[in-house]
Design a protein around this motif. Structure first.
Motif, PDB file in Angstrom:
ATOM      1  N   GLN A 199       0.858  -1.176   0.000  1.00 16.78           N
ATOM      2  CA  GLN A 199       0.000   0.000   0.000  1.00 16.78           C
ATOM      3  C   GLN A 199       0.892   1.223   0.000  1.00 16.78           C
ATOM      4  OE1 GLN A 199      -2.476  -0.634   3.409  1.00 16.78           O
ATOM      5  NE2 GLN A 199      -3.809  -2.037   2.313  1.00 16.78           N
ATOM      6  N   LEU A 200       0.605   2.137  -0.900  1.00 17.22           N
ATOM      7  CA  LEU A 200       1.429   3.325  -1.051  1.00 17.22           C
ATOM      8  C   LEU A 200       0.664   4.535  -0.526  1.00 17.22           C
ATOM      9  CD1 LEU A 200       2.577   2.409  -4.624  1.00 17.22           C
ATOM     10  CD2 LEU A 200       3.952   2.228  -2.557  1.00 17.22           C
ATOM     11  N   SER A 201       1.138   5.079   0.573  1.00 14.83           N
ATOM     12  CA  SER A 201       0.436   6.220   1.174  1.00 14.83           C
ATOM     13  C   SER A 201       0.419   7.426   0.241  1.00 14.83           C
ATOM     14  CB  SER A 201       1.065   6.586   2.521  1.00 14.83           C
ATOM     15  OG  SER A 201       2.435   6.893   2.345  1.00 14.83           O
ATOM     16  N   ALA A 202       1.389   7.504  -0.658  1.00 18.55           N
ATOM     17  CA  ALA A 202       1.435   8.613  -1.615  1.00 18.55           C
ATOM     18  C   ALA A 202       0.369   8.473  -2.705  1.00 18.55           C
ATOM     19  CB  ALA A 202       2.816   8.701  -2.252  1.00 18.55           C
ATOM     20  N   LEU A 203      -0.238   7.283  -2.807  1.00 20.39           N
ATOM     21  CA  LEU A 203      -1.260   7.040  -3.832  1.00 20.39           C
ATOM     22  C   LEU A 203      -2.521   6.437  -3.191  1.00 20.39           C
ATOM     23  CD1 LEU A 203       0.961   5.520  -6.651  1.00 20.39           C
ATOM     24  CD2 LEU A 203       0.071   7.831  -6.510  1.00 20.39           C
ATOM     25  N   PRO A 204      -3.230   7.219  -2.395  1.00 21.97           N
ATOM     26  CA  PRO A 204      -4.423   6.659  -1.734  1.00 21.97           C
ATOM     27  C   PRO A 204      -5.521   6.249  -2.714  1.00 21.97           C
ATOM     28  CG  PRO A 204      -4.328   9.037  -1.447  1.00 21.97           C
ATOM     29  CD  PRO A 204      -3.042   8.626  -2.099  1.00 21.97           C
ATOM     30  N   GLU A 205      -5.474   6.787  -3.942  1.00 20.46           N
ATOM     31  CA  GLU A 205      -6.478   6.436  -4.941  1.00 20.46           C
ATOM     32  C   GLU A 205      -6.281   5.036  -5.518  1.00 20.46           C
ATOM     33  OE1 GLU A 205      -4.058   8.749  -5.164  1.00 20.46           O
ATOM     34  OE2 GLU A 205      -3.535   9.172  -7.236  1.00 20.46           O
ATOM     35  N   LYS A 221       3.780   7.654 -11.695  1.00 13.96           N
ATOM     36  CA  LYS A 221       3.946   7.865 -10.249  1.00 13.96           C
ATOM     37  C   LYS A 221       4.440   6.593  -9.568  1.00 13.96           C
ATOM     38  CE  LYS A 221       0.404  11.422  -9.809  1.00 13.96           C
ATOM     39  NZ  LYS A 221      -0.906  11.773  -9.228  1.00 13.96           N
ATOM     40  N   LYS A 228       8.126   6.006  -9.890  1.00 14.41           N
ATOM     41  CA  LYS A 228       8.950   6.815  -8.987  1.00 14.41           C
ATOM     42  C   LYS A 228       8.965   6.255  -7.565  1.00 14.41           C
ATOM     43  CE  LYS A 228       8.288  11.106 -11.511  1.00 14.41           C
ATOM     44  NZ  LYS A 228       7.622  12.413 -11.540  1.00 14.41           N
ATOM     45  N   LEU A 229       7.892   5.563  -7.187  1.00 12.07           N
ATOM     46  CA  LEU A 229       7.765   5.069  -5.816  1.00 12.07           C
ATOM     47  C   LEU A 229       8.200   3.621  -5.619  1.00 12.07           C
ATOM     48  CD1 LEU A 229       4.245   6.578  -5.058  1.00 12.07           C
ATOM     49  CD2 LEU A 229       6.435   7.387  -4.167  1.00 12.07           C
TER      50      LEU A 229
END
Length: 125
Positions: free
Chosen positions: A11-17, A100, A103-104
């Motif tokens: 789970q990526l907090s930078a991408l909540p969508e 995105k 990058k993550l």
């Protein structure tokens, strides 16, 4: 990495969508049995050549998904896949967020670089 995102293990907090297919399925259908497969594809690819002769591979990657049904010899592709199927919705979200994600998530960035290298190699053949 795709499996980890799909099942919600990454789970990526930078991408909540970016909601996992697992979470989507639990919200909409409870725990009904389901199966799907997802895979990476190259959507667009081209090689440009700079004025000084440097190859510049450009591509866009995407994720596609297909529902699976139990057949006589195990799972097989369904005749059609509902566009609202959680695996399809998640595949579209990953596709839309690919820059995105690259990058993550180092593995996705590396996948893009390998695809560019393969594109350049094919161009040279």
């Amino acid at each position: 990495v795709l499996k980890e995102i799909s099942f919600g293990n990454l789970q990526l907090s930078a991408l909540p969508e970016l909601v996992s297919a697992w979470d989507q399925a639990c919200r909409t259908e409870g725990h009904a049995p389901r199966a799907a497969r997802q895979w990476f594809v190259v959507r667009d690819a081209q090689v440009d050549i700079s004025r000084d002769g440097v190859l510049l591979p450009r591509l866009s990657l995407a994720v596609e998904a297909r529902q699976l049904v139990m057949g006589a010899k195990g799972y097989e592709d369904a005749a059609s896949t509902d566009p609202q199927d959680p695996s399809v919705v998640m595949a579209k979200a990953v596709t839309d967020l690919f820059p995105k994600l690259a990058k993550l998530v180092p593995a996705i960035s590396e996948l893009m670089e390998v695809a560019k290298a393969q594109l350049a190699a094919r161009f040279l053949l």
